[in-house]
Design an enzyme around this catalytic site. Sequence first.
Site, PDB file in Angstrom:
ATOM      1  N   GLN A 412      11.513  56.673  40.259  1.00 21.07           N
ATOM      2  CA  GLN A 412      11.899  55.195  40.088  1.00 21.07           C
ATOM      3  C   GLN A 412      11.855  54.718  41.498  1.00 21.07           C
ATOM      4  O   GLN A 412      12.109  55.239  42.489  1.00 21.07           O
ATOM      5  CB  GLN A 412      13.422  55.114  39.587  1.00 21.07           C
ATOM      6  CG  GLN A 412      13.685  53.577  39.381  1.00 21.07           C
ATOM      7  CD  GLN A 412      15.370  53.449  38.945  1.00 21.07           C
ATOM      8  OE1 GLN A 412      16.096  53.809  39.880  1.00 21.07           O
ATOM      9  NE2 GLN A 412      15.452  53.161  37.867  1.00 21.07           N
ATOM     10  N   CYS A 443      19.498  47.475  40.236  1.00 17.95           N
ATOM     11  CA  CYS A 443      20.375  47.964  40.988  1.00 17.95           C
ATOM     12  C   CYS A 443      21.216  46.765  41.501  1.00 17.95           C
ATOM     13  O   CYS A 443      20.871  45.877  42.036  1.00 17.95           O
ATOM     14  CB  CYS A 443      19.679  48.589  42.354  1.00 17.95           C
ATOM     15  SG  CYS A 443      20.620  49.177  43.627  1.00 17.95           S
ATOM     16  N   HIS A 512      20.554  48.175  30.679  1.00 13.43           N
ATOM     17  CA  HIS A 512      22.030  48.696  31.082  1.00 13.43           C
ATOM     18  C   HIS A 512      22.729  47.469  30.830  1.00 13.43           C
ATOM     19  O   HIS A 512      22.710  46.364  30.994  1.00 13.43           O
ATOM     20  CB  HIS A 512      22.000  48.958  32.503  1.00 13.43           C
ATOM     21  CG  HIS A 512      23.509  49.450  32.989  1.00 13.43           C
ATOM     22  ND1 HIS A 512      23.808  49.746  34.371  1.00 13.43           N
ATOM     23  CD2 HIS A 512      24.797  49.679  32.085  1.00 13.43           C
ATOM     24  CE1 HIS A 512      24.838  50.230  34.173  1.00 13.43           C
ATOM     25  NE2 HIS A 512      25.570  50.045  33.116  1.00 13.43           N
ATOM     26  N   GLY A 546      24.605  52.674  28.818  1.00 14.73           N
ATOM     27  CA  GLY A 546      26.003  52.336  28.991  1.00 14.73           C
ATOM     28  C   GLY A 546      27.167  53.328  28.149  1.00 14.73           C
ATOM     29  O   GLY A 546      27.049  52.982  26.891  1.00 14.73           O
ATOM     30  N   ASP A 547      27.696  53.885  29.065  1.00 16.67           N
ATOM     31  CA  ASP A 547      29.146  54.433  28.331  1.00 16.67           C
ATOM     32  C   ASP A 547      28.774  55.414  27.261  1.00 16.67           C
ATOM     33  O   ASP A 547      29.649  55.714  26.485  1.00 16.67           O
ATOM     34  CB  ASP A 547      29.859  53.339  27.791  1.00 16.67           C
ATOM     35  CG  ASP A 547      30.351  52.538  28.554  1.00 16.67           C
ATOM     36  OD1 ASP A 547      30.392  52.654  29.804  1.00 16.67           O
ATOM     37  OD2 ASP A 547      30.517  51.067  28.416  1.00 16.67           O
ATOM     38  N   ARG A 571      26.223  58.177  33.694  1.00 16.04           N
ATOM     39  CA  ARG A 571      27.440  58.891  34.253  1.00 16.04           C
ATOM     40  C   ARG A 571      28.327  59.952  33.349  1.00 16.04           C
ATOM     41  O   ARG A 571      28.795  60.620  33.724  1.00 16.04           O
ATOM     42  CB  ARG A 571      28.767  57.923  34.489  1.00 16.04           C
ATOM     43  CG  ARG A 571      28.410  57.045  35.615  1.00 16.04           C
ATOM     44  CD  ARG A 571      29.614  55.986  35.940  1.00 16.04           C
ATOM     45  NE  ARG A 571      29.378  54.810  34.860  1.00 16.04           N
ATOM     46  CZ  ARG A 571      30.385  54.066  34.492  1.00 16.04           C
ATOM     47  NH1 ARG A 571      31.560  54.009  35.319  1.00 16.04           N
ATOM     48  NH2 ARG A 571      30.306  53.228  33.686  1.00 16.04           N
TER      49      ARG A 571
END
Length: 705
Positions: A412, A443, A512, A546-547, A571
């Site tokens: 990336q 970002c 995202h 996401g999540d 994450r």
Amino acid sequence: METATELAPQLAPMAESTAAVGEGPAPTAMDDQAAPSPNGVPHLTPEELVAKAIAPVKREFLRPPPSRTQNDTAHENKKADAAQAGLAREKKSKRQLKRERRQEKKSALNLCPEIAKTGDVASCPYKDKCRFGHDLEAFKTQKPADLEGECPFLGSEEPCPYGLACRFSGTHREGLLGANTPGSRKKSSEMNALNKDVQKLLWKNKMPFPKSDAQLKRLGLRGPNKSLKKMLEGEISDIPLSNNCKVAEENDSDGGVARDSRNELDHPSQVSREENVSDDLATEEIRPLKKAKNESEEKNSSIDAGTTVLRKHLDRIHTETETDASTDSMATETDRSLKLHPREKKLIDFRDKLYLAPLTTVGNLPFRRVCKFLGADITCGEMAMGTNLLQGQASEWALLRRHSSEDMFGVQICGAYPDTVARTVELIDQECTVDFIDINMGCPIDIVVNKGAGSALLTKPMRMKAVVEVSSSTVDTPITIKVRTGYFEGKNRIDSLIADMGKWGASAVTIHGRSRQQRYSKLADWDYIDQCARGAPYSLQVLGNGDIFSYLDWNKHKSDCPELSSCMIARGALIKPWIFTEIKEQRHWDISSGERLNILKDYVRFGLEHWGSDRKGVETTRHFLLEWLSYTYRYVPVSLLDVIPQKLNWRPPSYYGRDDLETLMASDSAADWIRISEMLLGRVPDGFTFAPKHKSNAYDRAENG
């Protein structure tokens, strides 16, 4: 492999220090009065805890939060003020810091790498001019004791590259020089190292980019074109800008900070280029070459070899350019519709594959190896700044390294302007082995956005188009992009661009589900991601991000929107990298502390292979291990929860684990993370301190995550 039971004697004092924040030993069952919730309100039901985004840990495992008196708080504040004052007094200039680094390299502990390999003081070719120490006896006297375990390079075809400096030198089978039994392991399992000759050309700004320059010229994106500059930099967006953003835009259009890194590369036609990789030229294995003090000596020493290689390479480039030009001309004369679109040159399939997101700081090569072992299908390197890559910065090029186990791997990059991104793409395509190149347009970090890159591109769709179009036209490698829903909260804009992204030349887009303003606060907007996926053409693969923290999250997103090609996991993989195993096996893995420790051991072994087994390599491995532990403590074991699965935004309360090691792993204290690192890498050096870079334990602050 040691288990949690075998480590019990070592864990005992650690568990005592960790349990000291509670009141008494870990209970087997607690009554209602002794089981307050983390926010101090007793008798909250699991549903009420979930509503407050607190992990509903079973009452028998809860422990009271540490009691802090006013005196303790005042004492801590006084210490913090004193520390800040000390930092202010100890602030040093860059020149002083540089001088201290040089002196440190000359110290006895920093033995010359060549002497460490051979054990011969006379083996260093730089003699007195060497930047490292040559006192072999002093090094042996001050060298720390060897760590437990074996040298990670045992069994390789070559001796241990760190020789005497290796922290496992006692396990080298033939003397102190690290010679091992040959034939049982490949020489190297890592790829994409920056060639020294190419690095020197980048340092001197002598590397033309014929392919990207040709495409920039074809698209009208090359040269100081005022109308183009106005279109790309002063473009009026339908999104209202805040005062800060307006100032940034004005600075940008006036040639301010955001364009500083671009100006150096505005006229690449004035420079020349050398062969990218040459086996005939000798390369330096010890350290990068500094600029020669005597220019005539540098020219005389390298002109013969450099000129020969440069001429060969320029001839090849000239031939390739002529061939491409003639092909384009023929296609234009016959039928433009027959010419392949850049997106059709090469395809990559992301559908239903588990994609590990590019993760800043923690998403390094050893971590990706761990995730590959646990089931990840696609991996991507950390975000690299295009301007730094074009300047030949070794630290930035290290982000492009690839392990042989990464069978589907991408890198990336991030850049603010079409010329910067196009030349970076061409350079990577030539020097590295990658399956795709991802352009970051999401970002949220201020230092990136203020330069016009990352999320700032979301306010400039014409520049987004130019970046993707010229990049996909320059190389055959698939180009993908990663975006957020928009720049400002409530001002989503990807749905209006998604239909055109495939026409620009993108093979895939990852969305995202948060805006730049939102950073990592609140939950990701998957309804909007699904809306974009349904509006995308079939040829453009759309991935959501996401999540995702369990296989149920993965299943839900895939079933809610069949048009979604796959999901990127970020994450969730940092907190529990075995999420890839859970998704593939469709189960909640109630992983034990011993199994988690084994994963950490694998990471340490991979880290020592990657960063080195000498003192510096060990401490680098420790640093990145601690960064990772600042995320892993947020995992709550399945058996301890009243409600499963755990959600990514839940805060874990203070609780006891099922054994001492699990209790230690649940601690949010950096001191306990350091204790875990000492179990794997020995004692930390004197004066060692650690503070997590991303402050992942601060859930409510928008800049964290």
